[in-house]
Design a protein around this motif. Sequence first.
Motif, mmCIF file in Angstrom:
data_model
loop_
_atom_site.group_PDB
_atom_site.id
_atom_site.type_symbol
_atom_site.label_atom_id
_atom_site.label_comp_id
_atom_site.label_asym_id
_atom_site.label_seq_id
_atom_site.Cartn_x
_atom_site.Cartn_y
_atom_site.Cartn_z
ATOM 1 N N GLY A 4 -0.636 -7.251 6.686
ATOM 2 C CA GLY A 4 -0.937 -8.485 5.983
ATOM 3 C C GLY A 4 -0.109 -8.634 4.715
ATOM 4 N N ASN A 5 0.082 -7.540 3.995
ATOM 5 C CA ASN A 5 0.904 -7.584 2.789
ATOM 6 C C ASN A 5 2.357 -7.896 3.119
ATOM 7 O OD1 ASN A 5 -1.152 -7.095 0.979
ATOM 8 N ND2 ASN A 5 -0.880 -4.876 1.007
ATOM 9 N N GLN A 6 2.849 -7.337 4.231
ATOM 10 C CA GLN A 6 4.218 -7.600 4.636
ATOM 11 C C GLN A 6 4.416 -9.082 4.964
ATOM 12 O OE1 GLN A 6 5.957 -5.108 3.602
ATOM 13 N NE2 GLN A 6 6.886 -4.329 5.456
ATOM 14 N N ILE A 7 3.441 -9.661 5.670
ATOM 15 C CA ILE A 7 3.527 -11.078 6.024
ATOM 16 C C ILE A 7 3.467 -11.938 4.764
ATOM 17 C CG2 ILE A 7 2.322 -12.966 7.193
ATOM 18 C CD1 ILE A 7 1.428 -10.918 9.293
ATOM 19 N N GLU A 209 2.314 -3.196 -5.360
ATOM 20 C CA GLU A 209 1.804 -2.071 -6.145
ATOM 21 C C GLU A 209 0.579 -1.444 -5.505
ATOM 22 O OE1 GLU A 209 3.262 -0.518 -8.747
ATOM 23 O OE2 GLU A 209 4.881 -1.892 -8.225
ATOM 24 N N PHE A 210 -0.343 -2.240 -5.026
ATOM 25 C CA PHE A 210 -1.530 -1.694 -4.367
ATOM 26 C C PHE A 210 -1.145 -0.878 -3.133
ATOM 27 C CE2 PHE A 210 -4.061 -5.153 -6.505
ATOM 28 C CZ PHE A 210 -4.873 -4.295 -7.236
ATOM 29 N N GLN A 278 -9.498 1.237 -7.104
ATOM 30 C CA GLN A 278 -9.063 1.350 -5.711
ATOM 31 C C GLN A 278 -8.759 2.800 -5.343
ATOM 32 O OE1 GLN A 278 -8.958 -0.972 -3.322
ATOM 33 N NE2 GLN A 278 -9.696 -2.594 -4.659
ATOM 34 N N LEU A 279 -8.117 3.524 -6.242
ATOM 35 C CA LEU A 279 -7.793 4.931 -5.991
ATOM 36 C C LEU A 279 -9.060 5.781 -5.934
ATOM 37 C CD1 LEU A 279 -4.656 5.171 -8.288
ATOM 38 C CD2 LEU A 279 -4.664 5.523 -5.812
#
Length: 295
Positions: A4-7, A209-210, A278-279
């Motif tokens: 999804g991030n790539q798209i 970054e995420f 998140q980490l």
Amino acid sequence: MFRGNQIKTAALLGLLSGILVLGGYWATGTEQGALIGLIFAAISSFGSWFYSDKAALAAYKAQPISREQAPELYDLVKNLTQKAGLPMPKLCVVPTQTPNAFATGRNPEHAAVAVTEGIMQILDKDELAGVIAHELTHIKNRDTLTQAVAGTLGGAVTFLGRMLTFGTMYGSVNRDNRQGGNPFGILILVILAPISASLIQMAISRTREFSADRGSAEITGNPLALASALEKLESVGKRVPMNGNPAFEPVLIMNPFSGGGLQSLFRTHPPTEERVRQLQKIARNQQNNTSFAAN
């Protein structure tokens, strides 16, 4: 999530190129302006693809080092590179006390990882490993190229706006030799397009970054080490600013000088607090999976 991030990233890059093409057309009212925008997009993308590593390293005066000069750092990077399944990148040190790091390069075979003198002084080995694994993930995901293209396209939007504005005000650019272009198009190129390009570029940076934080956790198996490193980097980085071309801020692991509220739209990085949360979530999931496997 990764797909999804790539798209999302591809769509944002396409939008940047579209701003160049449409801006050129709106400013001149002809296909010639659109063609100029398209040519700018193509040249910018190719230039950033080929010269991205050299430009970023030069901007921060990064100096290449060998294993003989820094054996512990070199071996740490080499070990993490092997875990990530990547070729060994060029290793560089930036002569500044500001704690930071970045990766650059058009592909894993032409990549570089740079760390500052300051970051090696304030982080322990596990924290530094988390930071370097973060940068290696950028290389693996080809974020280094994406950021370079986004930054160059953003700059091209601003430059094209100035060039076409000058042309439409003082010269004939239309086929029928009418002087001047579309005032609305000029307004878009001079004011709105550069702002939009900056917002798109920063949105791309925050998205990547995420993903790089998650990649670091996978490589090292220690997401809390990166979380600790990010907190240290933000605390110290605010007191010791890093000098360099602002256009390359998105490649750094952290830019601590982004404010909240409306200024959050112009962040090149997500809030450190959110990255740490998140980490910590990843760490809990790893612990739960380990406990489940043991039972």
